[in-house]
Design an enzyme around this catalytic site. Structure first.
Site, PDB file in Angstrom:
ATOM      1  N   ASP A  78      -1.083 -12.397  -2.800  1.00  0.00           N
ATOM      2  CA  ASP A  78      -1.662 -11.078  -2.526  1.00  0.00           C
ATOM      3  C   ASP A  78      -1.891 -10.385  -3.854  1.00  0.00           C
ATOM      4  OD1 ASP A  78      -2.166  -8.961  -0.236  1.00  0.00           O
ATOM      5  OD2 ASP A  78      -1.143  -7.902  -1.871  1.00  0.00           O
TER       6      ASP A  78
ATOM      7  N   GLU B 271      -3.160  -6.614  -5.884  1.00  0.00           N
ATOM      8  CA  GLU B 271      -3.546  -5.202  -5.880  1.00  0.00           C
ATOM      9  C   GLU B 271      -4.557  -5.025  -7.000  1.00  0.00           C
ATOM     10  OE1 GLU B 271      -2.673  -3.376  -3.467  1.00  0.00           O
ATOM     11  OE2 GLU B 271      -1.184  -4.786  -2.697  1.00  0.00           O
TER      12      GLU B 271
ATOM     13  N   HIS C 198       1.349  -2.254   0.551  1.00  0.00           N
ATOM     14  CA  HIS C 198       0.307  -2.335  -0.475  1.00  0.00           C
ATOM     15  C   HIS C 198       0.879  -2.638  -1.855  1.00  0.00           C
ATOM     16  CE1 HIS C 198      -2.932  -1.213   2.217  1.00  0.00           C
ATOM     17  NE2 HIS C 198      -2.194  -0.199   2.665  1.00  0.00           N
TER      18      HIS C 198
ATOM     19  N   ASP D 134       3.621  -7.594   0.430  1.00  0.00           N
ATOM     20  CA  ASP D 134       2.571  -8.018   1.358  1.00  0.00           C
ATOM     21  C   ASP D 134       2.494  -9.540   1.463  1.00  0.00           C
ATOM     22  OD1 ASP D 134       2.137  -5.341   1.516  1.00  0.00           O
ATOM     23  OD2 ASP D 134       0.022  -5.390   0.952  1.00  0.00           O
TER      24      ASP D 134
END
Length: 558
Positions: free
Chosen positions: A22, A24, A163, A168
């Site tokens: 994952d 960001e 987030h 996540d």
């Protein structure tokens, strides 16, 4: 023996290592300048966490305020973090040899690929799974209103997505494992099957998936039928359910199968004890129904044998079936039979006319007699004893005892044509000789088994031993002998229930030749043991000559 099938080559999910990742970022598109701010990944295999990877990334630009509100990542947090040039090589090493998994995978893989391109790093050919897409295929609408990570995690994970990349990724791991459990109940347990399930498939093809519902998950034969109960296609597999399901996925790309699926209304199955039994039943069903979408069902009646007739003045004849105890070789395709007969006629001076003669014929000789290629019994000039000697030489060649005469004669013809630089004609003679040798070898292989009244053989099986009873080349019974079962009582019971098989005419087996050859291939496998009966496969004679001409097939081409 078996049609290649996807489940035989599939990688079990529990033996596959996944890297769940994952990211960001500062925005939604790397092409528009958005950068990675955090990478989180979890490596798992068989439900066990093997390792975790997490780092913030300095994007070399300010993080937009709305991103900070969403993720909690501030400029201050990333100011001392490594840049993507340091992070990406470490992540690629962490994910090496794994299958990448992400929720909405195009987003995460898009950023990673873009960064690799900018850094001029080669992007590994990762296989990628998207848990969002899998969820759409595996879950019903009344279970979850949507496939957002937060929605799925609320139902299937104790981890609450926030987030942040590693959190996540951990939630996605739980979702992935739950989806795999759900797919397992549907018989989907390999990576290839998951990929096929999530691939883009034509709606008409996907709508037929219900035809695979309720099918057994074991070896056997499947038959697609139309609304009039006509058999459209027959196939075989080690797992009926998985194989039939594969027809409704992206893995099935054959246009004719698409036509077949459009008119198929149901699938019938015949469960079998062993792979050999399934292969044999498939051959028999194809022969019985002549399904239009099976390539092997095309013109099965065009199988021919070469026969040396039993009459006062014997000759060679091409026939469609074996009906007596004459000498035969084959079977052939018709063109190959004609080519083999040409090789034999070049070698042996028996008559080529089709007229039936008495012991003392009185007819006009043909041109072959004038050319010295026939002993000419038609005009009464042939010596019966000399003709009988020539017929016996021919009979020896058909029986596989003396191929040398045919090989020597045709080899001389080939060399003669080659010396004249008539390479095409030399190739014709090579093909005629090869056709004869192939038919002779095929006859040699099946004859021994066709003459055997009963043969019982076994080979190791995961549940014990698979046992087959063969009578005159026909599979009469098959079963799995359990490990702790009393061997002889079990075998005696199998023999008692085996199919009765009448002694066949001539050298042909009491089965389709293809069936007998399938049995032969199984008998020749390592580990097969004979329990009752004897059988031997001829190793030399024809084979050694055929190997020579097949290996050097192009020696006369230019």
């Amino acid at each position: 023996m078996f049609q290649p099938s996807f489940e035989d080559l599939g990688r079990p999910l529990h033996d596959t290592t996944f890297c769940v990742v994952d990211l960001e970022t500062t925005g939604g598109s790397p092409a528009k300048g958005s950068k990675i701010t955090e990478v989180g990944a979890v490596k798992v295999r068989g439900g066990e966490v093997l390792g975790e990877f997490q780092t913030l990334v300095n994007p070399d630009e300010s993080i937009p305020a709305f991103i900070t509100v969403l993720t909690g990542i501030t400029d201050q947090m990333v100011i001392d973090a490594p840049r993507i040039a340091e992070v990406l090589p470490s992540f690629l090493e962490f994910a090496q040899s794994c299958v990448l998994v992400a929720h909405n995978a195009p987003f995460d893989t898009g950023f990673l690929k873009h960064a690799a391109a900018q850094l001029e790093l080669p992007w590994p050919r990762f296989e990628v799974l998207d848990t969002a897409v899998i969820a759409r295929r595996a879950l019903l609408r009344d279970e979850v209103p949507n496939v957002k990570l937060a929605t799925l995690a609320a139902r299937f994970s104790d981890v609450v997505p926030d987030h942040r990349a590693l959190t996540d990724a951990r939630a996605t791991v739980d979702v992935l494992h739950t989806l795999f459990e759900r797919l397992g109940s549907l018989g989907v347990d390999t990576l290839e099957e998951v990929r096929d399930l999530t691939a883009a498939v034509a709606p008409a093809q996907r709508r037929r998936r219900h035809l695979a519902d309720g099918l057994p998950d074991g070896p056997g034969v499947y038959l697609f039928r139309d609304r009039d109960d006509r058999v459209l296609y027959v196939g075989t597999s080690r797992s009926l359910r998985k194989r039939v399901r594969s027809y409704f996925t992206r893995s099935e790309t054959r246009s004719r199968m698409g036509e077949m699926l459009a008119i198929a209304e149901r699938v019938d199955t015949v469960s079998c004890s062993t792979a050999l039994e399934a292969a044999v039943r498939e051959l028999r069903l194809i022969d019985a129904h002549r399904p239009p979408y099976n390539r092997r069902s095309k013109f099965p009646e065009r199988q021919s044998w070469i026969k040396l007739t039993r009459e006062p003045w014997p000759r060679l004849s091409i026939v469609n079936r074996v009906s007596d105890d004459a000498d035969y070789i084959g079977p052939f395709r018709r063109a190959a039979a004609e080519a083999a007969v040409a090789a034999l006629h070049e070698t042996f001076r028996v008559r080529q006319c089709t007229t039936r003669f008495g012991k003392e014929p009185r007819r006009s000789p043909c041109a072959l007699a004038d050319l010295g290629r026939c002993l000419s019994p038609c005009d009464g000039s042939a010596d019966a004893a000399a003709y009988a000697v020539e017929v016996e030489r021919l009979r020896d060649a058909l029986r596989g005892d003396r191929h040398g005469a045919v090989v020597e004669r045709i080899d001389a013809k080939m060399r003669e044509q080659a010396e004249r630089e008539r390479y095409e004609q030399a190739g014709v003679w090579r093909d005629r000789l090869t056709a004869f040798l192939r038919g002779s070898r095929r006859a040699q292989r099946i004859a021994g088994l066709a003459r055997t009244p009963q043969l019982i053989a076994a080979s190791p099986h995961s549940d014990g031993w698979e046992v087959h009873i063969v009578r005159h080349g026909r599979l009469a019974a098959a079963g799995i002998l359990p490990r702790r079962a009393a061997t002889w009582p079990w075998i005696e019971a199998l023999v008692a229930t085996a199919e009765s098989v009448a002694t066949p005419a001539g050298p042909a087996p009491a089965a389709l030749v293809e069936e007998t050859e399938a049995v032969l291939r199984w008998l020749e496998q390592p580990g097969v043991r004979l329990i009752e009966g004897t059988w031997a496969s001829p190793r030399w004679s024809t084979a050694r000559h055929l190997d020579r001409y097949e290996v050097h097939r192009s020696m006369l081409t230019v």
